[in-house]
Design a protein around this motif. Sequence first.
Motif, PDB file in Angstrom:
ATOM      1  N   ARG A  22       2.197   2.921   8.783  1.00  0.00           N
ATOM      2  CA  ARG A  22       1.520   2.928   7.372  1.00  0.00           C
ATOM      3  C   ARG A  22       2.713   3.322   6.409  1.00  0.00           C
ATOM      4  NH1 ARG A  22      -2.922   8.342   8.154  1.00  0.00           N
ATOM      5  NH2 ARG A  22      -0.914   9.168   8.183  1.00  0.00           N
TER       6      ARG A  22
ATOM      7  N   LYS B  49       3.926   0.158   4.628  1.00  0.00           N
ATOM      8  CA  LYS B  49       2.287  -0.557   3.692  1.00  0.00           C
ATOM      9  C   LYS B  49       2.292  -0.038   2.269  1.00  0.00           C
ATOM     10  CE  LYS B  49       0.742  -2.715   7.831  1.00  0.00           C
ATOM     11  NZ  LYS B  49      -1.501  -3.117   7.548  1.00  0.00           N
ATOM     12  N   SER B  50       2.799   1.661   2.736  1.00  0.00           N
ATOM     13  CA  SER B  50       2.878   2.605   1.232  1.00  0.00           C
ATOM     14  C   SER B  50       3.615   1.975   0.733  1.00  0.00           C
ATOM     15  CB  SER B  50       2.342   3.577   1.663  1.00  0.00           C
ATOM     16  OG  SER B  50       3.001   4.739   2.418  1.00  0.00           O
ATOM     17  N   ARG B  51       4.998   2.011   1.037  1.00  0.00           N
ATOM     18  CA  ARG B  51       5.463   2.128   0.510  1.00  0.00           C
ATOM     19  C   ARG B  51       6.008   0.244  -0.135  1.00  0.00           C
ATOM     20  NH1 ARG B  51      10.448   2.580   4.222  1.00  0.00           N
ATOM     21  NH2 ARG B  51       9.588   4.652   4.327  1.00  0.00           N
ATOM     22  N   VAL B  52       5.823  -0.787   0.426  1.00  0.00           N
ATOM     23  CA  VAL B  52       5.072  -1.709  -0.419  1.00  0.00           C
ATOM     24  C   VAL B  52       4.499  -1.814  -1.762  1.00  0.00           C
ATOM     25  CG1 VAL B  52       4.494  -4.226   0.283  1.00  0.00           C
ATOM     26  CG2 VAL B  52       5.717  -3.276   2.092  1.00  0.00           C
ATOM     27  N   LYS B  53       3.267  -1.194  -0.468  1.00  0.00           N
ATOM     28  CA  LYS B  53       2.220  -1.544  -2.395  1.00  0.00           C
ATOM     29  C   LYS B  53       2.738  -0.260  -3.621  1.00  0.00           C
ATOM     30  CE  LYS B  53      -1.808  -1.138   0.790  1.00  0.00           C
ATOM     31  NZ  LYS B  53      -2.416  -0.162   1.370  1.00  0.00           N
ATOM     32  N   LYS B  54       3.676   0.401  -3.263  1.00  0.00           N
ATOM     33  CA  LYS B  54       4.086   1.511  -4.592  1.00  0.00           C
ATOM     34  C   LYS B  54       5.085   0.448  -5.100  1.00  0.00           C
ATOM     35  CE  LYS B  54       6.793   5.481  -5.751  1.00  0.00           C
ATOM     36  NZ  LYS B  54       6.793   4.881  -7.098  1.00  0.00           N
TER      37      LYS B  54
ATOM     38  N   VAL C 279       4.841  -2.690  -5.393  1.00  0.00           N
ATOM     39  CA  VAL C 279       4.305  -4.126  -5.998  1.00  0.00           C
ATOM     40  C   VAL C 279       3.907  -3.272  -7.403  1.00  0.00           C
ATOM     41  CG1 VAL C 279       2.789  -5.207  -5.998  1.00  0.00           C
ATOM     42  CG2 VAL C 279       4.457  -5.430  -3.807  1.00  0.00           C
ATOM     43  N   LYS C 280       3.733  -2.541  -7.379  1.00  0.00           N
ATOM     44  CA  LYS C 280       2.764  -1.612  -8.552  1.00  0.00           C
ATOM     45  C   LYS C 280       3.483  -1.012  -9.193  1.00  0.00           C
ATOM     46  CE  LYS C 280       0.185   2.507  -9.101  1.00  0.00           C
ATOM     47  NZ  LYS C 280      -0.586   3.965  -8.125  1.00  0.00           N
TER      48      LYS C 280
ATOM     49  N   ARG D 268       4.488  -4.372 -11.364  1.00  0.00           N
ATOM     50  CA  ARG D 268       3.034  -4.339 -12.096  1.00  0.00           C
ATOM     51  C   ARG D 268       3.297  -3.717 -13.482  1.00  0.00           C
ATOM     52  NH1 ARG D 268      -0.775  -6.289  -7.592  1.00  0.00           N
ATOM     53  NH2 ARG D 268       0.169  -8.526  -6.964  1.00  0.00           N
TER      54      ARG D 268
ATOM     55  N   LYS E 218       3.858 -13.022  -2.247  1.00  0.00           N
ATOM     56  CA  LYS E 218       4.319 -11.699  -3.128  1.00  0.00           C
ATOM     57  C   LYS E 218       5.050 -11.670  -3.728  1.00  0.00           C
ATOM     58  CE  LYS E 218       1.232  -8.045  -0.598  1.00  0.00           C
ATOM     59  NZ  LYS E 218       0.426  -7.774  -1.523  1.00  0.00           N
TER      60      LYS E 218
END
Length: 88
Positions: free
Chosen positions: A22, A25-30, A32-33, A36, A75
């Motif tokens: 988890r 995954k949150s590190r990946v989301k941050k 990518v964000k 962007r 991604k």
Amino acid sequence: MANHKSAIKRAKQSESRRLRNRGYKSRVKKAVKDVRSAVSENSPEQARENLRVAASVLHKTAVRGVIKRKTASRKISRLSRQVHQLSS
């Protein structure tokens, strides 16, 4: 709930791995964000730097098996295309 000794151990391992994954995954989301948001702010230098960091995080996460290899590749490809379009 698990009753056998081996099943109890397996439940503990699964829980610790779930929490670790988890975090990845949150590190990946941050990451990518961040890329962007830099693209949306029309900041090419910041977008390139964030893309470098995001690609590294995605590769590491894929190597660890948290996300699939092709998902990470897709991604990275999409993010790099956005950054390239911003630069040109």
